[in-house]
Design a protein around this motif. Sequence first.
Motif, PDB file in Angstrom:
ATOM      1  N   MET A 130      11.695  45.144  31.251  1.00 51.06           N
ATOM      2  CA  MET A 130      13.205  45.190  31.240  1.00 51.06           C
ATOM      3  C   MET A 130      13.633  43.930  30.849  1.00 51.06           C
ATOM      4  SD  MET A 130      13.677  47.968  34.361  1.00 51.06           S
ATOM      5  CE  MET A 130      15.308  48.205  33.829  1.00 51.06           C
ATOM      6  N   LEU A 131      13.168  42.688  31.297  1.00 49.04           N
ATOM      7  CA  LEU A 131      13.793  41.311  31.157  1.00 49.04           C
ATOM      8  C   LEU A 131      13.490  41.124  29.620  1.00 49.04           C
ATOM      9  CD1 LEU A 131      12.722  39.437  34.210  1.00 49.04           C
ATOM     10  CD2 LEU A 131      15.126  40.228  33.866  1.00 49.04           C
ATOM     11  N   PHE A 176      10.223  40.637  21.765  1.00 45.09           N
ATOM     12  CA  PHE A 176       9.527  42.131  21.478  1.00 45.09           C
ATOM     13  C   PHE A 176       8.158  41.939  21.759  1.00 45.09           C
ATOM     14  CE2 PHE A 176       6.715  44.293  18.159  1.00 45.09           C
ATOM     15  CZ  PHE A 176       7.168  45.437  18.674  1.00 45.09           C
ATOM     16  N   MET A 177       7.608  40.814  21.469  1.00 45.55           N
ATOM     17  CA  MET A 177       6.307  40.531  21.955  1.00 45.55           C
ATOM     18  C   MET A 177       5.979  40.501  23.225  1.00 45.55           C
ATOM     19  SD  MET A 177       4.877  38.444  18.860  1.00 45.55           S
ATOM     20  CE  MET A 177       5.925  37.025  18.977  1.00 45.55           C
ATOM     21  N   SER A 178       7.166  39.813  23.969  1.00 40.61           N
ATOM     22  CA  SER A 178       7.091  39.777  25.334  1.00 40.61           C
ATOM     23  C   SER A 178       6.937  41.054  26.201  1.00 40.61           C
ATOM     24  CB  SER A 178       8.023  38.798  25.935  1.00 40.61           C
ATOM     25  OG  SER A 178       8.140  38.518  27.340  1.00 40.61           O
ATOM     26  N   MET A 179       7.708  42.059  25.776  1.00 49.09           N
ATOM     27  CA  MET A 179       7.746  43.131  25.932  1.00 49.09           C
ATOM     28  C   MET A 179       6.545  43.813  26.014  1.00 49.09           C
ATOM     29  SD  MET A 179      10.604  46.056  25.148  1.00 49.09           S
ATOM     30  CE  MET A 179      10.371  46.405  23.539  1.00 49.09           C
ATOM     31  N   GLU A 180       5.628  43.666  24.859  1.00 54.21           N
ATOM     32  CA  GLU A 180       4.365  44.274  24.625  1.00 54.21           C
ATOM     33  C   GLU A 180       3.602  43.473  25.916  1.00 54.21           C
ATOM     34  OE1 GLU A 180       0.621  45.022  23.671  1.00 54.21           O
ATOM     35  OE2 GLU A 180       1.247  43.295  23.449  1.00 54.21           O
ATOM     36  N   ASN A 181       3.598  42.443  26.189  1.00 54.14           N
ATOM     37  CA  ASN A 181       3.196  41.884  27.303  1.00 54.14           C
ATOM     38  C   ASN A 181       3.177  42.402  28.483  1.00 54.14           C
ATOM     39  OD1 ASN A 181       1.754  39.601  25.769  1.00 54.14           O
ATOM     40  ND2 ASN A 181       2.943  38.117  26.234  1.00 54.14           N
ATOM     41  N   PHE A 191       6.161  31.847  25.737  1.00 46.14           N
ATOM     42  CA  PHE A 191       5.514  33.077  25.409  1.00 46.14           C
ATOM     43  C   PHE A 191       3.933  32.814  25.459  1.00 46.14           C
ATOM     44  CE2 PHE A 191       3.521  35.417  21.879  1.00 46.14           C
ATOM     45  CZ  PHE A 191       3.457  36.737  22.377  1.00 46.14           C
ATOM     46  N   ALA A 192       3.748  31.920  24.883  1.00 47.28           N
ATOM     47  CA  ALA A 192       2.032  31.547  24.699  1.00 47.28           C
ATOM     48  C   ALA A 192       1.540  31.383  26.391  1.00 47.28           C
ATOM     49  CB  ALA A 192       1.906  30.263  24.077  1.00 47.28           C
ATOM     50  N   LEU A 193       2.299  30.615  27.161  1.00 44.70           N
ATOM     51  CA  LEU A 193       1.769  30.506  28.559  1.00 44.70           C
ATOM     52  C   LEU A 193       1.779  31.896  29.252  1.00 44.70           C
ATOM     53  CD1 LEU A 193       1.178  28.750  30.868  1.00 44.70           C
ATOM     54  CD2 LEU A 193       3.539  28.286  31.182  1.00 44.70           C
ATOM     55  N   GLN A 194       2.785  32.868  28.901  1.00 49.50           N
ATOM     56  CA  GLN A 194       2.721  34.260  29.411  1.00 49.50           C
ATOM     57  C   GLN A 194       1.591  34.967  29.034  1.00 49.50           C
ATOM     58  OE1 GLN A 194       5.799  37.306  28.180  1.00 49.50           O
ATOM     59  NE2 GLN A 194       6.424  37.363  30.392  1.00 49.50           N
TER      60      GLN A 194
END
Length: 231
Positions: free
Chosen positions: A149-150, A168-173, A47-50
């Motif tokens: 979506m992923l 959830f936070m990745s979706m915000e990304n 997640f941090a890398l994304q």
Amino acid sequence: MNPLAWLPELPGLPLAGQLINLCAAIMLLLAFAMLAQRRIVTLINLFALQGAVLCLSTAIVALSTGQSHLWGSALLTLLLKVILLPWILHRLVHKLSVKWDVETLFNIPTTMLVGIGLVIIAFNVAQPISEFAGTITRSTIGIALACVMLAFLMMITRSKAVPQVVGFMSMENGLFFAATSATYGMPMVIELGVALDVLVGMVIFGVFFFQIREKFDSLDIRHLEEKTKQE
């Protein structure tokens, strides 16, 4: 003078577009890696890398288009999604002694196949939208939607609370990347508001984690569902 002028370009595509497409491809790969990851510490690092790739992509757009507010967006992404939120998550995982998320609703191969199907749907949905976009990042709208979506798929296929919050936070990304792709980002006031909401949400989730762990000695949210049915 363009700071990127010394780098080679592919025929028919500006260098900035090439770099942004590369960042988009890396974000999509990271989304799949997060979907398949069962070790929570590694999931937080992904997640941090994304977030770092999103920060780099935003900086490239700012550099190539002269949209000065995007520099603030890139800095906000760096501070919040690359440094602060992963640090908070690592602290929570350490205090809760949670390392593995071994239970998923579907096995990993099935989840990945569903993810591939969602990516195909995302590209088909985004194709007509991309034709109306006038930005150099319009080709990445499909990837941004696929990342959203992923991340949503990861939220609904995980039984533990921590991976769901990371999803959830990745979706915000993905949503932020979609905004950058379509319109060169949102107004800074909105971005600050969203960042504050995410940060406050993270604090609330942290309290929620400890309450679940204290009540059920586990972070499996299915215990909450069983408790609700009993009541």
